[in-house]
Scaffold this motif. Structure first.
Motif, short mmCIF file in Angstrom:
data_model
loop_
_atom_site.label_atom_id
_atom_site.label_comp_id
_atom_site.label_asym_id
_atom_site.label_seq_id
_atom_site.Cartn_x
_atom_site.Cartn_y
_atom_site.Cartn_z
N ARG A 438 0.84 -1.20 0.00
CA ARG A 438 0.00 0.00 0.00
C ARG A 438 0.88 1.26 0.00
N GLU A 439 1.93 1.21 0.82
CA GLU A 439 2.83 2.36 0.91
C GLU A 439 3.57 2.57 -0.42
N LEU A 440 3.97 1.47 -1.04
CA LEU A 440 4.64 1.56 -2.35
C LEU A 440 3.72 2.28 -3.35
N GLY A 441 2.45 1.87 -3.39
CA GLY A 441 1.49 2.49 -4.32
C GLY A 441 1.34 3.98 -4.06
N ARG A 442 1.32 4.33 -2.76
CA ARG A 442 1.14 5.74 -2.40
C ARG A 442 2.37 6.55 -2.84
N VAL A 443 3.54 6.04 -2.52
CA VAL A 443 4.78 6.76 -2.87
C VAL A 443 4.85 6.98 -4.39
N MET A 444 4.59 5.93 -5.14
CA MET A 444 4.72 6.04 -6.59
C MET A 444 3.66 6.98 -7.17
N SER A 445 2.42 6.89 -6.68
CA SER A 445 1.36 7.76 -7.22
C SER A 445 1.63 9.22 -6.90
N GLU A 446 2.08 9.48 -5.67
CA GLU A 446 2.24 10.88 -5.26
C GLU A 446 3.54 11.49 -5.77
N LYS A 447 4.59 10.69 -5.88
CA LYS A 447 5.90 11.28 -6.17
C LYS A 447 6.47 10.91 -7.53
N ALA A 448 5.90 9.89 -8.16
CA ALA A 448 6.42 9.50 -9.48
C ALA A 448 5.25 9.23 -10.42
N GLY A 449 4.20 10.05 -10.31
CA GLY A 449 2.98 9.84 -11.07
C GLY A 449 2.93 10.69 -12.33
N ILE A 450 1.78 11.33 -12.55
CA ILE A 450 1.57 12.09 -13.79
C ILE A 450 2.46 13.33 -13.82
#
Ligand SMILES: Cc1cc2nc3c(=O)[nH]c(=O)nc-3n(C[C@H](O)[C@H](O)[C@H](O)COP(=O)(O)OP(=O)(O)OC[C@H]3O[C@@H](n4cnc5c(N)ncnc54)[C@H](O)[C@@H]3O)c2cc1C
Length: 563
Positions: A438-450
Motif C-alpha cells: 500500500r505504501e509503495l502504491g502511495r509513494v509512486m502515485s504521489e511522487k512519481a505519477g503524472i
C-alpha cells in the motif's frame, strides 16, 4: 526433470502467440508456464481494439500513416525501424488471428469493423464490442490446446537459469503443491506483462501485473530500457481505477470537468477527447489542480448523448462495470473518472525478434521494450505489439532451438531459489505484504505519477530504500504449502520494489518532459540532450546503474507535437 525445447513464461497474448507459433513445428516440445489460469491473463481485460491499417472504414488509410501516428504519439522516442515493422505487419497478423478464429465485429459487407482511437489520424482499431482482448486470448488459448502446447497453470517463475551467456531454463514454484521445480529449456520467452501494480490502488492493471519477467531479467543482469515511462490512462473509474476504454471516446463520448465544460478545447482543439493519453491525462489533472474538478477531484465521461442502443451494442461491458463499481448507469448520467496507471512503456531491452543479450532468453509483449511505443503508447498498439512481437519471438526461438543443445545446469541454481523461498517462509519480522504494498502504491502515485519533480523523485528514492528495508523484516503469516497466495504476493512485492526503483531513477535522470514523463522542473522536451533511451542494469549493492542508447530515426524528424 521437466525438459522442453521452448518454454514460455506468461499466457497473455504475447506468450500464447509465441507458443502457438513455436508449436506449428510439430517436433518441438513447447510449454507455457503461467501464474494464473491462461484465460485470466490481463490481455483478456483489453477492451477497445487492436490497430491495423486495413482501411475497412476509411479506404485511404495506409500503414505509413499508422507508422507516423505511432512515432508522433511516442514523442519521437520510438525506434522508427521497429515501429515501421510493427505497422507493416499489422494487417497480416490481425488477419491471421481472425483466421485462427477471433470473432471481430463486422462491417455490413462482412469485413473487420474499425473504430477511431486516441492519437490516430484514421479509424483503425479493430474491435469486438468492448471485449477484444477476451476474444483474442480465448482464440489463442484454444489453438494452443489444439496444437499440443503443454500448460503449467498456477506455476510461478522465480528466476532464470543461465551462465551469463546462454539460457538453461527456469526455477518455478507450483502454487498447487508449494513445490519448487527446475524446468530445463533451450529457449525461454518471458511474456509476463507490465508492472502497473507498482501504483497499487490507482491502476487499471490485473493483480498479477507485478512486472515479474522484467525483474527476473534484471536480476539475471539483463538491461531494462526506458523504465521511467508509465502511461496513465485518462479514464479509470473514480474509486477503483478500473478502465473505461478509449473506445468510449472513440464512439463519441465527451469529457467534462466539474463545471460541465468540455475542457479538452483548451488542450487539444483539433482532436479534443481523442488526443493521445499522456496529453488527456495531464489535462484532467490540470483541471482538478486548478479547482475545476468534481467534488472528489474527478472529471466525468459523458456518454448519455450516444443513446441506449449504441451503448448496449458497442459498450456493454463498460456499462456493467460502471453500474457494479460506481453505481452509475452511463445511459442515464456521466461516469466519474480519474486517470489510472495503465501501461508500462519500458521493459526488457530486446531487438525486433525479442532477443536479449543472453542467448536463448527472449522477452515479448508488455514486459519487453523493443521499442515501438517510446514515451507514450497509442491505444490499440499494445494488442498489436503482443501479436507481432509474440509471433516473431516464437519464430526466432524455433530457429534457435533447432541449432542448440540443452545446456548443462550450473551448480547451485536450484539451491539459490530454494533458499529464497525458505527465508520468506521462515521470516519472523513484523512487516506485512499488504502494508508495504500500500505504501509503495502511495509513494509512486504521489511522487512519481503524472506530474513529477526532482525533489519528489528524490524523496521517492529514499522512501523506496526504506520499503526495501521493511521487506527484509517481512513475515509471511501463512505457512502452508498448498495455494499459499501470501507467499505469491511476497514474491511479487520483491519484484515491484525492484522495478519501482528503476522507474524512479530513470525519471529523476531524465531532465525533460516527453510523452508520459512530465517534469514540472523541466517542462519542455529537450531533443538536444534527451532524444535517447535510458538503460538500467543492476549494479553493485543491489542498485541500478543507468546508461543511454541512441534512438533509431529513419524517416520522421522530431517536430513539435500538437493535436
Ligand atoms: C483494462 C485494460 C484494457 C486494455 N485495453 C487495450 C486495448 O483495447 N487495446 C490495446 O492495444 N491494449 C490494451 N491494453 C493493453 C494490453 O491489453 C496489454 O498491454 C497486453 O494485453 C499485455 O499482454 P502480455 O501478453 O504482454 O501480458 P498479460 O496479458 O498481462 O499476461 C501476462 C502473463 O504472465 C503471467 N505471469 C506473470 N508473472 C509470472 C510469473 N512470475 N510466473 C509465471 N507466469 C507469470 C501471467 O499469469 C499472465 O499469463 C489494455 C490493458 C488493460 C489493463
Amino acid at each position: 526433470m521437466l525438459t522442453y525445447d521452448i518454454l514460455i513464461v506468461g499466457s497473455g497474448g504475447a506468450g500464447l502467440y509465441a507458443a502457438l507459433e513455436s508449436r506449428l513445428e510439430e517436433d518441438l516440445h513447447v510449454a507455457v508456464l503461467t501464474k494464473v489460469y491462461p484465460t485470466r491473463s490481463h490481455t483478456g481485460a483489453a477492451q477497445g481494439g487492436v490497430n491495423a491499417a486495413l482501411g475497412n472504414r476509411d479506404p485511404s488509410d495506409t500503414w505509413e500513416e499508422h507508422w507516423f501516428d505511432t512515432v508522433k504519439g511516442s514523442d519521437y522516442l520510438a525506434d522508427q525501424d521497429a515501429a515501421e515493422l510493427m505497422c507493416r505487419e499489422a494487417p497480416d497478423v490481425v488477419r491471421e488471428l481472425e483466421h485462427w478464429g477471433a470473432a471481430f465485429y463486422r462491417t455490413t459487407d462482412g469485413r473487420i469493423a474499425q473504430r477511431p482511437f486516441g492519437g490516430a489520424s484514421k479509424p483503425r482499431a479493430c474491435y469486438a464490442a468492448d471485449k477484444v482482448g477476451h476474444i483474442m486470448l480465448h482464440t489463442l488459448y484454444e489453438q494452443g490446446l489444439r496444437h499440443g502446447v503443454d500448460y503449467f497453470n498456477e506455476w510461478v517463475t522465480l528466476d532464470l537459469i543461465h551462465d551469463g551467456q546462454r539460457c538453461m531454463g527456469v526455477n518455478a514454484y507450483s502454487l498447487r503443491t508449494g513445490r519448487l521445480h527446475t524446468i530445463q529449456a533451450k529457449a525461454v520467452i518471458l511474456a509476463t506483462g507490465g508492472h502497473g501494480r507498482i501504483y497499487w490502488t490507482r491502476t487499471s492493471n490485473a493483480y498479477g501485473n507485478t512486472g515479474d519477467g522484467s525483474a527476473i531479467a534484471y536480476r539475471a543482469g539483463l538491461p531494462l530500457k526506458d523504465m521511467e515511462f508509465i502511461q496513465f490512462h485518462p479514464t479509470g473509474l473514480r474509486r477503483s481505477g478500473i478502465l473505461v476504454t478509449e473506445g468510449a471516446r472513440g464512439e463519441g463520448g465527451h469529457l467534462l470537468n466539474g463545471l460541465g465544460e468540455r475542457f479538452m478545447e483548451r488542450y487539444a482543439p483539433d482532436k479534443m477527447e481523442l488526443g493521445p493519453r499522456d496529453l488527456v491525462s495531464r489535462a484532467i489533472e490540470t483541471e482538478v489542480r486548478e479547482g475545476r474538478g468534481g467534488p472528489d477531484d474527478e472529471a466525468f465521461l459523458d456518454l448519455t448523448h450516444l443513446g441506449r442502443e449504441r451503448i448496449l451494442e458497442r459498450l456493454p461491458q463498460i456499462r456493467q462495470l460502471c453500474i457494479d463499481f460506481e453505481g452509475v448507469d452511463p445511459i442515464e448520467e456521466p461516469i466519474p473518472i480519474k486517470p489510472t496507471a495503465h501501461y508500462s512503456m519500458g521493459g526488457v531491452h530486446t531487438d525486433i525478434n525479442g532477443c536479449t543479450p543472453i542467448d536463448g532468453v527472449y522477452a515479448a509483449g508488455e514486459t519487453a521494450c523493443v521499442s515501438v511505443h517510446g514515451a507514450n503508447r497509442l491505444g490499440g498498439n499494445s494488442l498489436l505489439d503482443i501479436l507481432v512481437f509474440g509471433r516473431r519471438a516464437g519464430r526466432h526461438a524455433v530457429e534457435y532451438a533447432r541449432r542448440t543443445k540443452l545446456g548443462a545446469m550450473p551448480r547451485g541454481a536450484f539451491e539459490e531459489a530454494e533458499t529464497c523461498l525458505k527465508e520468506l517462509m521462515e521470516g519472523d519480522g513484523k512487516e506485512t505484504v499488504a502494508g508495504i504494498r500500500r505504501e509503495l502504491g502511495r509513494v509512486m502515485s504521489e511522487k512519481a505519477g503524472i506530474y513529477r519533480h526532482a525533489s519528489g523523485l528524490d524523496a521517492a528514492l529514499a522512501d523506496l530504500e526504506m520499503l526495501k528495508d521493511r521487506y527484509r523484516k517481512l513475515m509471511v503469516g501463512d505457512r502452508s504449502a498448498v495455494f499459499n497466495t501470501e507467499m505469491l504476493a511476497a514474491l511479487e512485492l520483491r519484484n515491484m520494489l525492484t522495478l519501482a526503483e528503476t522507474v524512479t531513477l530513470g525519471a529523476l535522470a531524465r531532465n525533460e518532459s516527453r510523452g508520459a514523463h512530465y517534469r514540472e522542473d523541466h517542462a519542455t522536451r529537450d531533443d538536444e540532450h534527451w532524444l535517447k533511451h535510458t538503460v538500467a542494469v543492476q549494479g553493485p549493492g543491489d542498485h541500478s546503474t543507468l546508461s543511454f542508447e541512441p534512438v533509431s530515426i529513419t524517416r520522421f524528424q522530431p517536430e513539435a507535437r500538437t493535436y
